[in-house]
Design an enzyme around this catalytic site. Sequence first.
Site, PDB file in Angstrom:
ATOM      1  N   SER A  34       0.844  -1.276  -0.189  1.00 41.59           N
ATOM      2  CA  SER A  34       0.004  -0.038  -0.097  1.00 41.59           C
ATOM      3  C   SER A  34       0.922   1.230   0.037  1.00 41.59           C
ATOM      4  O   SER A  34       0.591   2.196  -0.671  1.00 41.59           O
ATOM      5  CB  SER A  34      -0.973   0.070   1.319  1.00 41.59           C
ATOM      6  OG  SER A  34      -1.710  -1.118   1.380  1.00 41.59           O
ATOM      7  N   ARG A  84       0.808   8.039   5.914  1.00 46.97           N
ATOM      8  CA  ARG A  84      -0.075   7.128   6.789  1.00 46.97           C
ATOM      9  C   ARG A  84      -1.373   7.710   6.939  1.00 46.97           C
ATOM     10  O   ARG A  84      -2.455   6.951   6.880  1.00 46.97           O
ATOM     11  CB  ARG A  84       0.650   6.736   8.184  1.00 46.97           C
ATOM     12  CG  ARG A  84      -0.118   5.683   8.917  1.00 46.97           C
ATOM     13  CD  ARG A  84       0.387   5.198  10.430  1.00 46.97           C
ATOM     14  NE  ARG A  84       1.460   4.596   9.933  1.00 46.97           N
ATOM     15  CZ  ARG A  84       1.680   3.036   9.521  1.00 46.97           C
ATOM     16  NH1 ARG A  84       0.256   2.362   9.549  1.00 46.97           N
ATOM     17  NH2 ARG A  84       2.682   2.368   9.007  1.00 46.97           N
ATOM     18  N   HIS A 120      -2.837   6.508   3.591  1.00 45.94           N
ATOM     19  CA  HIS A 120      -3.186   5.164   3.687  1.00 45.94           C
ATOM     20  C   HIS A 120      -4.269   5.070   4.486  1.00 45.94           C
ATOM     21  O   HIS A 120      -5.145   4.127   4.219  1.00 45.94           O
ATOM     22  CB  HIS A 120      -1.998   4.496   4.656  1.00 45.94           C
ATOM     23  CG  HIS A 120      -1.991   2.821   4.901  1.00 45.94           C
ATOM     24  ND1 HIS A 120      -2.399   2.374   6.044  1.00 45.94           N
ATOM     25  CD2 HIS A 120      -2.130   2.129   3.959  1.00 45.94           C
ATOM     26  CE1 HIS A 120      -2.683   1.247   5.974  1.00 45.94           C
ATOM     27  NE2 HIS A 120      -2.330   1.014   4.609  1.00 45.94           N
TER      28      HIS A 120
END
Lengths: 214, 214
Positions: A15, A40, A43
């Site tokens: 990812s 993040r 994400h």
Amino acid sequence: MEIEIVKPQEIEKRSFEIIEEELKERGIVLPEKEVPITKRVIHTSADFSYAETMTYSPGAIEQALELIKGGAHIVTDTNMAKAGINKKTLARLGGQVHCFMADEAVAKEAKERGVTRAVVSMETAARLPGPVIFAIGNAPTALIELHEMIEQGAYVPAFIIGVPVGFVNVEAAKELFLDGDVPYIINRGRKGGSNIAAAICNALLYLASNNIRD
Amino acid sequence: MEIEIVKPQEIEKRSFEIIEEELKERGIVLPEKEVPITKRVIHTSADFSYAETMTYSPGAIEQALELIKGGAHIVTDTNMAKAGINKKTLARLGGQVHCFMADEAVAKEAKERGVTRAVVSMETAARLPGPVIFAIGNAPTALIELHEMIEQGAYVPAFIIGVPVGFVNVEAAKELFLDGDVPYIINRGRKGGSNIAAAICNALLYLASNNIRD
């Protein structure tokens, strides 16, 4: 669309590679230190607009890591954000996460005073011993209250993660901190959320523990 | 940007008005029944793209409300989603929310079998008595596992809220259900999250209880 065969432990790695590729395709170059945190957040949201709105005060990441390594506590404004933070890693570093929003006493006092529970929660958090990192993903009133306490000289938060989401007072509440003295990670604009607050805390926790997760 | 003076209890109402105005400005007309759910998702994310990707199977909302009024349980794939769901309102309607992801036994079995904890969690959920609404905001593997159980004739979920977020297998996992027999609310594409899963559950809970919140 086909299901890709990816081992569980490889999914996050893959990812982050995709995010990196797409940031490149979009011509977005993030400041190196901000990369693990902003990535993040992307994400967690699948929303690349965060690459343009995530805002860090100078030296913010170093200051946050120093606080976390020193065992600073984290206060959230929702139980969702609290649930999303890696508490084992935080505990290994000496910290704890608190959320006072659902406390009976907080609800009662807020009702009596005609203020939000966020206001009373922030006052409660300010009485914790030691430095506190505030991770605010929901309530702009929490940020407004913290700002008021600073203005009145009543309290200085050690660090602000300011990512409430919404349509009423959210942008204005974030702007209160942009030129202040408290180090911050803020997502400008309307976007954010408990999931974003937790993602930022976790990115910092993983950096502080050299990616050793419990 | 100025702070608007809005009473705590008015903030949500004002937010929904702003969302309605901006949907109009964007020329977006949502099907009437979907309005309270899609609007709450936008309220949670400040992301209007959900207006274009939220997808409901025919009669989905009526079926979900019937299940909830009948005391159906909700199973989430994260403790964050569980934390975000209004458990008092759910309990008043006879339901409970479960998340098996952090169970020691689930983690152990997943490790032994080399599968994600989501897979073992879904198998555990399938053993609950009575109909289950699955609210999946994180793990595409949870959706893939549910789909496999259906294909094998091993289990039929009563309802799927399919809103995992991410970059690997997320879109494909959602697509598995689009033409199936299980009623669903799915957000097509990469976006979603635990917060979105909780927002959809809460919108349904508020509809099922005529907006009486505990």
